[in-house]
Design a protein around this motif. Structure first.
Motif, mmCIF file in Angstrom:
data_model
loop_
_atom_site.group_PDB
_atom_site.id
_atom_site.type_symbol
_atom_site.label_atom_id
_atom_site.label_comp_id
_atom_site.label_asym_id
_atom_site.label_seq_id
_atom_site.Cartn_x
_atom_site.Cartn_y
_atom_site.Cartn_z
ATOM 1 N N GLN A 1 61.430 113.241 0.156
ATOM 2 C CA GLN A 1 61.926 114.138 1.205
ATOM 3 C C GLN A 1 61.222 115.484 1.119
ATOM 4 N N GLN A 2 60.801 115.944 2.261
ATOM 5 C CA GLN A 2 60.184 117.262 2.310
ATOM 6 C C GLN A 2 61.276 118.330 2.189
ATOM 7 N N PRO A 3 60.986 119.381 1.417
ATOM 8 C CA PRO A 3 61.985 120.454 1.337
ATOM 9 C C PRO A 3 62.195 121.087 2.706
ATOM 10 N N LYS A 4 63.420 121.456 2.965
ATOM 11 C CA LYS A 4 63.724 122.073 4.254
ATOM 12 C C LYS A 4 62.995 123.402 4.394
ATOM 13 N N ALA A 5 62.456 123.603 5.576
ATOM 14 C CA ALA A 5 61.768 124.872 5.833
ATOM 15 C C ALA A 5 62.782 126.006 5.817
ATOM 16 N N LYS A 6 62.367 127.100 5.239
ATOM 17 C CA LYS A 6 63.258 128.254 5.169
ATOM 18 C C LYS A 6 63.481 128.809 6.567
ATOM 19 N N GLN A 7 64.728 129.031 6.884
ATOM 20 C CA GLN A 7 65.057 129.540 8.207
ATOM 21 C C GLN A 7 64.529 130.964 8.371
ATOM 22 N N PRO A 8 63.964 131.263 9.540
ATOM 23 C CA PRO A 8 63.492 132.635 9.767
ATOM 24 C C PRO A 8 64.664 133.609 9.752
ATOM 25 N N TRP A 9 64.369 134.839 9.366
ATOM 26 C CA TRP A 9 65.413 135.859 9.304
ATOM 27 C C TRP A 9 65.983 136.128 10.690
ATOM 28 N N LYS A 10 67.272 136.208 10.727
ATOM 29 C CA LYS A 10 67.965 136.529 11.965
ATOM 30 C C LYS A 10 69.002 137.599 11.657
ATOM 31 N N GLU A 11 68.993 138.649 12.468
ATOM 32 C CA GLU A 11 69.952 139.722 12.227
ATOM 33 C C GLU A 11 71.375 139.179 12.304
ATOM 34 N N PRO A 12 72.181 139.485 11.294
ATOM 35 C CA PRO A 12 73.553 138.965 11.293
ATOM 36 C C PRO A 12 74.436 139.664 12.320
ATOM 37 N N GLU A 13 75.453 138.964 12.731
ATOM 38 C CA GLU A 13 76.466 139.553 13.599
ATOM 39 C C GLU A 13 77.386 140.431 12.743
ATOM 40 N N PRO A 14 78.062 141.394 13.364
ATOM 41 C CA PRO A 14 78.956 142.269 12.592
ATOM 42 C C PRO A 14 79.962 141.506 11.733
ATOM 43 N N TYR A 15 80.530 140.426 12.277
ATOM 44 C CA TYR A 15 81.542 139.687 11.513
ATOM 45 C C TYR A 15 80.931 139.038 10.270
ATOM 46 N N SER B 1 81.662 148.572 14.181
ATOM 47 C CA SER B 1 81.984 147.477 15.095
ATOM 48 C C SER B 1 83.485 147.221 15.024
ATOM 49 N N GLY B 2 84.132 147.256 16.181
ATOM 50 C CA GLY B 2 85.579 147.074 16.187
ATOM 51 C C GLY B 2 86.300 148.165 15.417
#
Length: 276
Positions: free
Chosen positions: A4-18, A47-48
């Motif tokens: 099995q190929q290792p899963k590609a690292k997910q690109p950075w995504k800015e998190p939501e406030p929660y 936020s909130g």
């Protein structure tokens, strides 16, 4: 059999406030530090009606360590700001939000665990909207230096800084770290004032007001400027100012002596001594 190929690292995504608040609740320090490095502004965003720092402090003693880590991240941001960043609109917005977060931390008493907190708060205040104040005080202290001992330049600088700091900090004014800030800022104000006076006769660059009370930036710049224009200073400025520049360079050099001790020495030389 295929490996099995290792899963590609997910690109950075800015998190939501929660997601940030959830990281605070779960004490996910690694994730909070990643946000600090990739999207610092999210750590101070409201936020909130709540910021990550306020959320940590409201949870209580169990999350005091998270609050302290966040405050440390705030101080780090202030100390690592480059000259090119200061004038940017985005930086001003961040500094304003940062100031509110730091004041909140002071109101909750975190300065007892985070020694840089008071200085960081006052630094953000100066950098976000205090440049006029710095310029005005530099002018006042410059006049006091020109008058010699009669002008009480050290007392003039110290009184101005203490008044500014206590006005902004209120009930926090008695804590020891404020005294360290006052001493540091007093020394900086004297150097900036001396250089401002020298610039009336010497064609040198001013010391940027946002260097004020940020580590030893003013001292390094003061030494650099007075070295660069050493000949012109010797030829053009008054004997008193040349002496004051020499004393400032000598007394404020190095880190083996506390700022408070250095200011006491300057007081003896400039305010109480025979003068020049």
């Amino acid at each position: 059999m295929k490996l099995q190929q290792p899963k590609a690292k997910q690109p950075w995504k800015e998190p939501e406030p929660y997601e940030i608040l959830r990281a605070v609740e779960s004490k996910d320090i690694m994730y909070l530090m990643e946000i600090r490095d990739r999207a610092f502004h999210l750590l101070i965003r409201r936020s909130g009606g709540v910021t990550p720092l306020l959320h940590a402090m409201r949870i209580g003693k169990t999350h005091r360590d998270v609050a302290i880590i966040l405050v440390g991240a705030f101080s780090r941001y202030v100390n690592h700001l480059e000259d090119a960043d200061i004038g940017r609109t985005q930086t001003k917005v961040i500094l304003k939000a940062l100031r509110a977060n730091l004041k909140l931390a002071i109101d909750y008493g975190l300065q007892s665990s985070q020694s840089d907190l008071i200085a960081s708060f006052l630094q953000t205040l100066v950098m976000s909207e205090g440049e006029k104040w710095v310029s005005a005080q530099v002018s006042n202290v410059s006049l006091a230096l020109r008058a010699g001992t009669a002008g009480h330049p050290v007392q003039t600088a110290q009184t101005a800084v203490r008044s500014f700091a206590t006005k902004e900090l209120g009930k926090a004014r008695a804590i020891a770290t404020l005294e360290d800030y006052v001493a540091n800022a007093t020394g900086d104000l004297l150097m900036m004032a001396a250089w401002s006076a020298a610039r009336e006769s010497v064609a040198g660059e001013p010391i940027p007001p946002w260097y004020f009370a940020r580590d030893d930036r003013v001292y390094k710049t003061f030494v650099e400027r007075t070295d660069t224009h050493r000949v012109a200073i010797h030829q053009s400025v008054t004997k008193r100012l040349r002496w004051q520049i020499r004393v400032l360079r000598t007394v404020l050099e190095g880190r083996t002596t506390t700022w408070r001790s250095k200011v006491d020495t300057l007081m003896e030389e400039f305010d109480q001594g025979e003068g020049v």
